[in-house]
Design an enzyme around this catalytic site. Structure first.
Site, PDB file in Angstrom:
ATOM      1  N   SER A  94      -5.874   2.907   4.814  1.00 41.33           N
ATOM      2  CA  SER A  94      -5.350   2.251   3.610  1.00 41.33           C
ATOM      3  C   SER A  94      -6.464   1.512   2.875  1.00 41.33           C
ATOM      4  CB  SER A  94      -4.221   1.271   3.985  1.00 41.33           C
ATOM      5  OG  SER A  94      -3.373   1.033   2.886  1.00 41.33           O
TER       6      SER A  94
ATOM      7  N   LYS B 208       0.097   3.644  -2.725  1.00 38.55           N
ATOM      8  CA  LYS B 208      -0.980   4.631  -2.635  1.00 38.55           C
ATOM      9  C   LYS B 208      -0.427   6.056  -2.606  1.00 38.55           C
ATOM     10  CE  LYS B 208      -4.610   1.812  -0.410  1.00 38.55           C
ATOM     11  NZ  LYS B 208      -4.035   0.470  -0.310  1.00 38.55           N
TER      12      LYS B 208
ATOM     13  N   SER C  24       0.792  -1.235   0.000  1.00 39.12           N
ATOM     14  CA  SER C  24       0.000   0.000   0.000  1.00 39.12           C
ATOM     15  C   SER C  24       0.823   1.283   0.000  1.00 39.12           C
ATOM     16  CB  SER C  24      -0.951   0.012   1.197  1.00 39.12           C
ATOM     17  OG  SER C  24      -2.014  -0.891   0.978  1.00 39.12           O
TER      18      SER C  24
END
Length: 403
Positions: free
Chosen positions: A147, A92, A89
């Protein structure tokens, strides 16, 4: 006939000698071109890279890490900076770099079933429900704090769909000169071929932190999230150095940025902290131990940067985006772990040209050797790049295999 043959040999030696400086110049130019690596040649080397400072943390088990000065862009130390690994993640951050400024934070959006239909099973979620209306600010809180892949997918569909968002993220990575990164999904979830590096993740963080909204979201500890009607529930940031969860203390001066975990990637984290007017960035990828290790090793590197690292001489630099006038650079060839060290060793440990030059015959030998050396370097670079693309990286820095 003998005289003619003698003249021919002399002429050949003369032509060879005349051509020698040109050939050596060509070889040098080719070598210089091949050594122009994003961030600097030293970052393409495997192993720890540090100059002018001691006292690095002893227990760093991550497969890759990097510490840099946010303002100057100087890389203070690194370990396998360009090693291509699954980012989880932390990707991101690139999603935010790409999409964040497209929508006003007060804009409202009612979620449809189709917006959530393509979320991978097993994803982390913030709890978005079809039919509810959210502000863009709330969706970004879901991205940064929890997340939430559901929040990522809603914003991606607002942006024109998953495919379009992925293409835009890849284009953004190329503009940032994050050349180790290949984007397959906007959320960082495990997908074959989705890779990044400690160097690239640090680029994403540095670029993002220049934006007030990005900095605000990644540094938010808690927020109230819509639950339907007038009800809300509290969400907490999963960055343990920011919140002090799971037995960890909050890190003094931490301002973000993003953590990640998947079964394939393990734990990844990019953190930023400010002390005494100086802001440092640290990225840690895939430590060998459990879930707290990525934060502990980040904190240890930050401590070193604010202490011993003050005397460190740069081993590389975080390059500027092409759109902001950054000079175009080349990807680091052979950047998969220890193979990078082998490539750099070949370039620095070759035979001395002075020892090859012994008389007229040595001149021809040097010319041939220089040409062969350049060809071998080119073939080696191509082979290393092909290996990097073809293999799935399963080796630890010490040569051990992960399963």
């Amino acid at each position: 006939m003998r005289e003619c043959s003698r003249i021919s040999r002399r002429a050949l030696l003369g032509l060879t000698a005349a051509a020698l400086p040109v050939s050596l110049s060509t070889a040098a130019e080719a070598t210089a071109a091949e050594s122009t690596v994003v961030g600097g040649e030293q970052l393409a080397h495997a192993g720890v890279q540090v100059r002018g400072a001691s006292g690095l943390p002893a227990k760093l088990t991550a497969r890759s890490w990097l510490i840099a000065d946010h303002d100057s862009g100087e890389v203070l130390a690194s370990f396998n900076a360009h090693r291509r690994l699954a980012p989880a993640s932390t990707l991101k951050m690139l999603f935010a770099d790409t999409v964040l400024k497209k929508f006003d934070r007060a804009q409202r959006y009612t979620v449809k079933d189709a917006d959530l239909a393509d979320i991978p099973a097993g994803s982390s979620l913030v709890g978005i429900k079809p039919g509810l209306t959210y502000t863009v600010e709330q969706l970004w809180q879901g991205v940064f704090l929890r997340s939430g892949n559901d929040a990522v997918h809603v914003l991606s569909h607002m942006n024109g769909g998953i495919a379009r968002t992925v293409a835009e993220m890849q284009a953004k990575a190329e503009d940032l000169q994050a050349l180790d990164t290949h984007v397959v999904s906007p959320d960082g979830f495990d997908h074959p071929g989705q890779i990044s590096s400690a160097y690239d993740l640090t680029l994403f963080a540095r670029h993002g932190l220049k934006d007030t909204d990005f900095r605000g979201y990644c540094g938010t500890r808690t927020a109230n999230f819509p639950a339907g009607g007038k009800k809300t529930f509290q969400i907490q940031n999963t960055d343990r150095l920011l919140t002090g969860a799971w037995g960890l203390k909050t890190y003094d001066g931490l301002i973000g940025v993003k953590n990640g975990y998947t079964s394939n990637a393990g734990n990844t984290f990019t953190g930023a902290a400010t002390r005494g007017g100086r802001t440092l960035l640290v990225t840690v990828m895939h430590p060998a131990e459990g879930s707290n290790a990525v934060y502990e090793q980040t904190a240890a590197l930050l401590d070193w940067g604010f202490g011993h690292g003050r005397s460190a001489q740069a081993v590389g630099t975080l390059v500027d985006p092409l759109s902001e006038g950054g000079a175009k650079v080349s990807p680091a060839s052979g950047s998969k772990g220890d193979r990078a060290a082998d490539a750099s060793g070949a370039s620095s440990g070759g035979p001395s040209t002075g020892r090859l030059v012994e008389g007229a015959g040595g001149t021809a030998l040097l010319l041939a050797a220089a040409g062969t050396w350049v060809v071998k370097r080119r073939r080696g670079a191509v082979a290393a790049a092909a290996t990097a693309e073809a293999e799935t990286d399963t080796t630890e820095p010490g040569g051990k295999h992960r399963r």
